[in-house]
Design a protein around this motif. Structure first.
Motif, PDB file in Angstrom:
ATOM      1  N   LEU A  17       0.710  -1.121   0.000  1.00 48.32           N
ATOM      2  CA  LEU A  17       0.000   0.000   0.000  1.00 48.32           C
ATOM      3  C   LEU A  17       0.759   1.198   0.000  1.00 48.32           C
ATOM      4  O   LEU A  17       1.723   1.252   0.546  1.00 48.32           O
ATOM      5  CB  LEU A  17      -0.548  -0.101   1.235  1.00 48.32           C
ATOM      6  CG  LEU A  17      -0.063   0.634   2.103  1.00 48.32           C
ATOM      7  CD1 LEU A  17       0.535   1.448   1.892  1.00 48.32           C
ATOM      8  CD2 LEU A  17      -1.108   0.926   2.777  1.00 48.32           C
ATOM      9  N   PRO A  19       0.555   4.707   1.171  1.00 39.50           N
ATOM     10  CA  PRO A  19      -0.242   5.761   1.757  1.00 39.50           C
ATOM     11  C   PRO A  19       0.316   7.089   1.384  1.00 39.50           C
ATOM     12  O   PRO A  19      -0.369   8.064   1.399  1.00 39.50           O
ATOM     13  CB  PRO A  19      -0.062   5.560   3.224  1.00 39.50           C
ATOM     14  CG  PRO A  19       1.220   4.855   3.357  1.00 39.50           C
ATOM     15  CD  PRO A  19       1.492   4.156   2.079  1.00 39.50           C
ATOM     16  N   LYS A  33      -9.712   7.823   0.257  1.00 41.67           N
ATOM     17  CA  LYS A  33      -9.526   6.669   1.099  1.00 41.67           C
ATOM     18  C   LYS A  33      -9.988   5.423   0.383  1.00 41.67           C
ATOM     19  O   LYS A  33      -9.421   4.370   0.503  1.00 41.67           O
ATOM     20  CB  LYS A  33     -10.277   6.846   2.406  1.00 41.67           C
ATOM     21  CG  LYS A  33      -9.496   7.729   3.343  1.00 41.67           C
ATOM     22  CD  LYS A  33     -10.107   7.756   4.695  1.00 41.67           C
ATOM     23  CE  LYS A  33     -11.271   8.715   4.684  1.00 41.67           C
ATOM     24  NZ  LYS A  33     -12.052   8.646   5.889  1.00 41.67           N
ATOM     25  N   ARG A  37      -7.770   2.351  -0.431  1.00 39.48           N
ATOM     26  CA  ARG A  37      -8.115   1.001  -0.001  1.00 39.48           C
ATOM     27  C   ARG A  37      -8.046   0.037  -1.150  1.00 39.48           C
ATOM     28  O   ARG A  37      -7.546  -1.060  -1.040  1.00 39.48           O
ATOM     29  CB  ARG A  37      -9.536   0.973   0.551  1.00 39.48           C
ATOM     30  CG  ARG A  37      -9.644   1.384   1.981  1.00 39.48           C
ATOM     31  CD  ARG A  37     -10.920   0.845   2.591  1.00 39.48           C
ATOM     32  NE  ARG A  37     -12.116   1.319   1.920  1.00 39.48           N
ATOM     33  CZ  ARG A  37     -12.700   2.459   2.184  1.00 39.48           C
ATOM     34  NH1 ARG A  37     -12.206   3.266   3.071  1.00 39.48           N
ATOM     35  NH2 ARG A  37     -13.779   2.818   1.530  1.00 39.48           N
ATOM     36  N   THR A  40      -4.569  -0.483  -1.958  1.00 37.40           N
ATOM     37  CA  THR A  40      -3.939  -1.175  -0.853  1.00 37.40           C
ATOM     38  C   THR A  40      -4.192  -2.648  -0.954  1.00 37.40           C
ATOM     39  O   THR A  40      -3.319  -3.470  -0.824  1.00 37.40           O
ATOM     40  CB  THR A  40      -4.562  -0.712   0.460  1.00 37.40           C
ATOM     41  OG1 THR A  40      -4.288   0.647   0.589  1.00 37.40           O
ATOM     42  CG2 THR A  40      -3.958  -1.460   1.608  1.00 37.40           C
ATOM     43  N   ARG A  41      -5.409  -2.975  -1.186  1.00 41.16           N
ATOM     44  CA  ARG A  41      -5.745  -4.368  -1.146  1.00 41.16           C
ATOM     45  C   ARG A  41      -5.303  -5.063  -2.410  1.00 41.16           C
ATOM     46  O   ARG A  41      -5.052  -6.244  -2.414  1.00 41.16           O
ATOM     47  CB  ARG A  41      -7.247  -4.506  -0.966  1.00 41.16           C
ATOM     48  CG  ARG A  41      -7.627  -5.886  -0.588  1.00 41.16           C
ATOM     49  CD  ARG A  41      -9.019  -5.906  -0.009  1.00 41.16           C
ATOM     50  NE  ARG A  41      -9.171  -4.984   1.069  1.00 41.16           N
ATOM     51  CZ  ARG A  41     -10.084  -4.027   1.059  1.00 41.16           C
ATOM     52  NH1 ARG A  41     -10.896  -3.881   0.069  1.00 41.16           N
ATOM     53  NH2 ARG A  41     -10.173  -3.235   2.077  1.00 41.16           N
ATOM     54  N   SER A 160     -13.424  -1.251   8.383  1.00 40.50           N
ATOM     55  CA  SER A 160     -13.546  -0.892   6.982  1.00 40.50           C
ATOM     56  C   SER A 160     -14.170  -2.069   6.244  1.00 40.50           C
ATOM     57  O   SER A 160     -13.823  -3.221   6.490  1.00 40.50           O
ATOM     58  CB  SER A 160     -12.125  -0.596   6.487  1.00 40.50           C
ATOM     59  OG  SER A 160     -12.129  -0.435   5.107  1.00 40.50           O
ATOM     60  N   TYR A 181      -7.838   1.615   7.863  1.00 40.35           N
ATOM     61  CA  TYR A 181      -6.455   1.817   7.470  1.00 40.35           C
ATOM     62  C   TYR A 181      -5.791   2.825   8.399  1.00 40.35           C
ATOM     63  O   TYR A 181      -4.643   2.706   8.781  1.00 40.35           O
ATOM     64  CB  TYR A 181      -6.397   2.305   6.014  1.00 40.35           C
ATOM     65  CG  TYR A 181      -4.979   2.580   5.660  1.00 40.35           C
ATOM     66  CD1 TYR A 181      -4.080   1.529   5.575  1.00 40.35           C
ATOM     67  CD2 TYR A 181      -4.521   3.879   5.516  1.00 40.35           C
ATOM     68  CE1 TYR A 181      -2.747   1.765   5.338  1.00 40.35           C
ATOM     69  CE2 TYR A 181      -3.186   4.117   5.275  1.00 40.35           C
ATOM     70  CZ  TYR A 181      -2.315   3.055   5.186  1.00 40.35           C
ATOM     71  OH  TYR A 181      -0.986   3.294   4.967  1.00 40.35           O
ATOM     72  N   ARG A 182      -6.563   3.817   8.764  1.00 38.79           N
ATOM     73  CA  ARG A 182      -6.041   4.867   9.623  1.00 38.79           C
ATOM     74  C   ARG A 182      -7.022   5.034  10.779  1.00 38.79           C
ATOM     75  O   ARG A 182      -8.210   5.232  10.551  1.00 38.79           O
ATOM     76  CB  ARG A 182      -5.994   6.136   8.792  1.00 38.79           C
ATOM     77  CG  ARG A 182      -5.293   7.275   9.398  1.00 38.79           C
ATOM     78  CD  ARG A 182      -5.537   8.512   8.557  1.00 38.79           C
ATOM     79  NE  ARG A 182      -4.336   8.847   7.789  1.00 38.79           N
ATOM     80  CZ  ARG A 182      -4.111  10.073   7.315  1.00 38.79           C
ATOM     81  NH1 ARG A 182      -4.993  11.014   7.474  1.00 38.79           N
ATOM     82  NH2 ARG A 182      -3.018  10.333   6.645  1.00 38.79           N
ATOM     83  N   ARG A 241      -0.150  -5.752   7.576  1.00 38.16           N
ATOM     84  CA  ARG A 241      -1.539  -5.600   7.164  1.00 38.16           C
ATOM     85  C   ARG A 241      -1.785  -5.953   5.709  1.00 38.16           C
ATOM     86  O   ARG A 241      -2.900  -6.298   5.342  1.00 38.16           O
ATOM     87  CB  ARG A 241      -2.139  -4.258   7.582  1.00 38.16           C
ATOM     88  CG  ARG A 241      -1.719  -3.061   6.854  1.00 38.16           C
ATOM     89  CD  ARG A 241      -2.663  -1.908   7.198  1.00 38.16           C
ATOM     90  NE  ARG A 241      -3.954  -2.100   6.570  1.00 38.16           N
ATOM     91  CZ  ARG A 241      -5.125  -1.790   7.096  1.00 38.16           C
ATOM     92  NH1 ARG A 241      -5.196  -1.263   8.278  1.00 38.16           N
ATOM     93  NH2 ARG A 241      -6.230  -1.986   6.433  1.00 38.16           N
ATOM     94  N   ASP A 242      -0.751  -5.938   4.912  1.00 35.22           N
ATOM     95  CA  ASP A 242      -0.963  -6.287   3.518  1.00 35.22           C
ATOM     96  C   ASP A 242      -0.319  -7.612   3.138  1.00 35.22           C
ATOM     97  O   ASP A 242      -0.112  -7.908   1.972  1.00 35.22           O
ATOM     98  CB  ASP A 242      -0.452  -5.151   2.634  1.00 35.22           C
ATOM     99  CG  ASP A 242      -1.195  -3.873   2.938  1.00 35.22           C
ATOM    100  OD1 ASP A 242      -2.433  -3.898   2.911  1.00 35.22           O
ATOM    101  OD2 ASP A 242      -0.552  -2.855   3.249  1.00 35.22           O
ATOM    102  N   SER A 653       4.831   4.401   7.656  1.00 35.13           N
ATOM    103  CA  SER A 653       3.756   3.737   6.934  1.00 35.13           C
ATOM    104  C   SER A 653       3.996   3.490   5.454  1.00 35.13           C
ATOM    105  O   SER A 653       3.241   2.764   4.827  1.00 35.13           O
ATOM    106  CB  SER A 653       2.469   4.562   7.086  1.00 35.13           C
ATOM    107  OG  SER A 653       2.700   5.882   6.674  1.00 35.13           O
TER     108      SER A 653
END
Ligand SMILES: *[C@@H]1O[C@H](CO)[C@@H](O)[C@H](O)[C@H]1NC(C)=O
Ligand SMILES: *[C@@H]1O[C@H](CO)[C@@H](O)[C@H](O)[C@H]1NC(C)=O
Ligand SMILES: *[C@@H]1O[C@H](CO)[C@@H](O)[C@H](O)[C@H]1NC(C)=O
Ligand SMILES: *[C@@H]1O[C@H](CO)[C@@H](O)[C@H](O)[C@H]1NC(C)=O
Length: 686
Positions: A17, A19, A33, A37, A40-41, A160, A181-182, A241-242, A653
């Motif tokens: 991701l 950011p 966002k 997302r 990110t995913r 989320s 995410y945040r 997280r990813d 991040s």
């Protein structure tokens, strides 16, 4: 990755991701966002810059008084359609004109600061009252209802939710529930920095007090921040997280619902999914967060939760409102980034970014007309195809991968879909009626900036959910065309290069090829490398998350990857206390591997072309060899400058190492660089 160099390497977790968005980190809105997302995913992004210089120039031209004859090459080269901005007035078809007007209205609404200021807190105030009222209710479905209400506006609270390709069934869309995410501060790490937390709490208290004066403001703000601290502690670390091996937790909806009794996940999803879809299985990205959330909620007062929901709404929309009430928060955000408290980007920059977020495909259509020629498309395809070929050559001679893995890896490279320039489906940006249809439910007027934003947010959320029950749309793009960035999407097994990154000096049909191969070629190689980095390696040639590597290849990969972790962990920036804050070698692993693989493949691709067609020297720079200029081109693209505070925030991040480290680390690892510059002593690590 590993792929391209015979002995390179890579390893295990990776990032995705990104950011870090250039200048306006704080301009996170529902849409931003949401886009973040998605990316990110789904995607491993290569670049992090979000400079939209090209767009800016284009828009200046559009929105300025008259389209000027700039003599720029693209005025005449545009062959994509009959439309050319140079003849805007004369030759627009009416649908094209209507689309353009919508874009222009969105831009005008944003630029009309007088009206935005006059509206002040009012447009947001209405929503805040609704949220506060809703969150006050004693009903057992209060939390769920409020989360749903906010979700539909694009505001993430507590968790989320979204729909995206199922990693283990990449043509099927699945519902995904994840920690936000945040949480509140831009990165989890900030919650352990007492000085930052104190300022954040003070800013929160000041805003709450201006909106709703009471003798309890400080307590509300304190409780809110304590609550956020708990949520942050329960959230996964950036480097986890990813990581698909950690986040891929399929669950029956029933079980997920039990995990989060206060949220009523089943009922929430039931109210979001299309009428003809019945979700039964979802991916819960962090079951431990969900479990902890339940505990945290059980010890949190209704007032605190109410403050939290209101605060999330304020944070989501703050950048769309000009009001004294929000100033303490905006000042705090500026200070966190090392800026002057009351500074703001020039308005047109904000508004260019804004139309890109809101009506990105309409903007894309006009951007292509202005800034992307047919020759550029052909050359871009050539560079990417060359790099693919080089990858395959490198794979063939890789010694640390088992034969069976190499065979599948080559197949995977062959199957990588390359999307270059701009989309012609989902939507076809060159077809005005499909663009009009695409945005038909978005209402825009030139005087209602805030309401325009809301309309776009609602549209984005609804569009996301409407994908459920249909096969994954592999024609979609995750970045708009003016975006100066690129990505690899593992479930799609695709690399995507918007025309925005295919601009001088990164890419140009008319400059010697070592420059385009050094910069854009390395970007292409970087994206391709992601197919085999610590994340990408888990996905097979169809984009399916499967175990296709043998154990010995995995072990060899991990061993090599550790070298990258160690190497990059040595880089540091001055931290909050001025002690060195080290680069997170694990968070940045995938990107670092991709950088190494990218430059190696690009260099080989260029050398092959150069052997066929010699390149010209650059007048004035003849003292550099062409090989050296390849690397100068590579490094020039990463030149940059950031404030101390921004650098810190990125260390927390951003899965990319700082730009200077991306140059130093990659050059230190490159045999070609060493040979080109005749470096004497040290052996490159790969
Ligand atoms: C706050 O003010 C209210 C009256 O408006 C009063 O009843 C209450 O005791 C005060 N609370 C505190 C903590 O001072
Ligand atoms: C979250 O829950 C897990 C168990 O599901 C537990 O091990 C962990 O300590 C909890 N973390 C926090 C921060 O509460
Ligand atoms: C994806 O892999 C799983 C095994 O992990 C297999 O059952 C499934 O059929 C595969 N799907 C596709 C589309 O390759
Ligand atoms: C590969 O490693 C995994 C766990 O590390 C193990 O369960 C599996 O049996 C191994 N496979 C082979 C073929 O050795």
């Amino acid at each position: 990755m590993a792929g391209p160099t015979p002995k390179s390497d890579a390893s295990e977790r990776s990032p995705l991701l990104s950011p870090a968005k250039g200048a306006d980190d704080n301009a996170t809105t529902g849409q931003v966002k949401k886009a973040a997302r998605w990316v990110t995913r789904n995607a491993v992004i290569v670049f992090m810059s979000a400079l939209i210089l090209g767009v800016v120039i284009t828009l200046c031209l559009f929105f300025g008084s008259q389209p000027k004859k700039s003599g720029s090459q693209s005025d005449t080269e545009s062959t994509h359609s009959s439309f050319s901005p140079a003849q805007l007035v004369q030759s627009l078809s009416s649908v094209d004109q209507q689309n353009f007007d919508k874009l222009k209205d969105a831009y005008s609404a944003c630029m009309d600061e007088v009206t935005v200021k006059k509206a002040g807190i009012r447009p947001l105030g209405g929503i805040l009252r609704q949220v506060a009222e809703m969150a006050k209710s004693d009903d057992s479905s209060t939390i769920s209802d409020t989360v749903l209400f906010l979700h539909k506006l694009g505001v993430t609270a507590l968790l989320s939710l979204g729909a995206s390709a199922d990693d283990k069934d990449p043509d099927t869309v699945v519902v995904v529930a994840s920690p936000p995410y945040r949480i509140g501060l831009p990165a989890k790490d900030y919650y352990s920095d007492d000085a930052v937390v104190k300022k954040y709490e003070a800013a929160t208290a000041a805003v709450i007090d201006l909106l709703h004066p009471s003798n309890q403001t400080e307590k509300f703000a304190h409780d809110l921040v304590e609550f956020e601290k708990k949520l942050a502690a329960a959230s996964p670390d950036a480097e986890d997280r990813d990581d698909v091996t950690k986040y891929y937790n399929p669950m029956s909806l029933q079980n997920a619902d039990k995990l989060t009794p206060e949220i009523h996940l089943a009922s929430l999803i039931g109210r979001l999914e299309p009428a003809d879809v019945k979700t039964e299985r979802i991916i819960v990205m962090s079951p431990s967060y969900m479990a902890n959330l339940t505990d945290i909620l059980s010890e949190t007062s209704k007032e605190t939760l109410q403050t939290y929901f209101v605060w999330k709404t304020i944070q989501a929309f703050a950048s769309y409102v000009e009001a004294d009430e929000l100033k303490p928060y905006k000042r705090f955000l500026n200070e966190l980034q090392g800026k002057e408290a009351d500074s703001a980007p020039e308005r047109w920059r904000t508004c260019v970014a804004n139309v890109d977020e809101d009506l990105g495909w309409i903007l894309s259509r006009f951007f292509v007309e202005k800034a992307f020629s047919k020759d550029a498309k052909v050359f871009g395809d050539q560079v990417v195809s060359d790099i693919k070929d080089q990858f395959i050559e490198k794979l063939k001679v890789t010694t640390w991968m088992d034969k069976s893995v190499i065979k599948l890896a080559i197949d995977k490279v062959h199957k990588i879909v390359q999307k270059i320039g701009y989309p012609t489906k989902s939507p076809d940006i060159m077809d005005p009626p499909s663009l009009q249809q695409y945005y038909s439910s978005v209402n825009i007027t030139p005087t209602t900036f805030f309401e325009n934003t809301l309309s776009v947010s609602r549209f984005d959320v609804a569009r996301g959910w409407s994908a459920l029950g249909k096969p994954v749309d592999r024609d979609e793009w995750g970045m708009t065309v003016p975006t100066v960035n690129a990505y690899y999407n593992p479930p799609g097994n695709e690399i995507v290069f918007p025309a925005g990154i295919m601009q001088f000096p990164v890419f140009d049909v008319n400059v010697p090829q070592y420059l385009s191969y050094g910069a854009f070629g390395s970007v292409s190689g970087h994206e391709l490398s992601h197919a085999f980095d610590s994340t990408g390696r888990h996905y097979d040639q169809n984009g399916n998350y499967t175990d296709w590597w043998t154990n010995s290849t995995v072990d060899a990969f991990k061993e090599r990857a550790e070298c990258f972790v160690d190497q990059y962990s040595q880089f540091s920036v001055p931290g909050p206390d001025d002690k060195p804050l080290h680069v997170n070698g694990r968070l940045t692993l995938g990107e670092n591997i991709a950088d190494a693989g990218g430059v190696t493949a690009a260099f080989a691709a260029w050398k092959k072309r150069q052997a066929e067609t010699p390149n010209q020297d650059l007048p004035g720079l003849e003292h550099f060899s062409q090989e050296q200029l390849f690397f100068v081109g590579y490094a020039g693209w990463w030149c940059g400058k950031s404030r101390k505070e921004t650098a810190i925030s990125r260390i927390y991040s951003d899965p990319h190492a700082p730009k200077w480290a991306r140059i130093l680390g990659t050059m230190a690892n490159s045999r070609d660089f060493k040979e080109s510059f005749k470096c004497a002593s040290k052996e490159p690590i790969i």
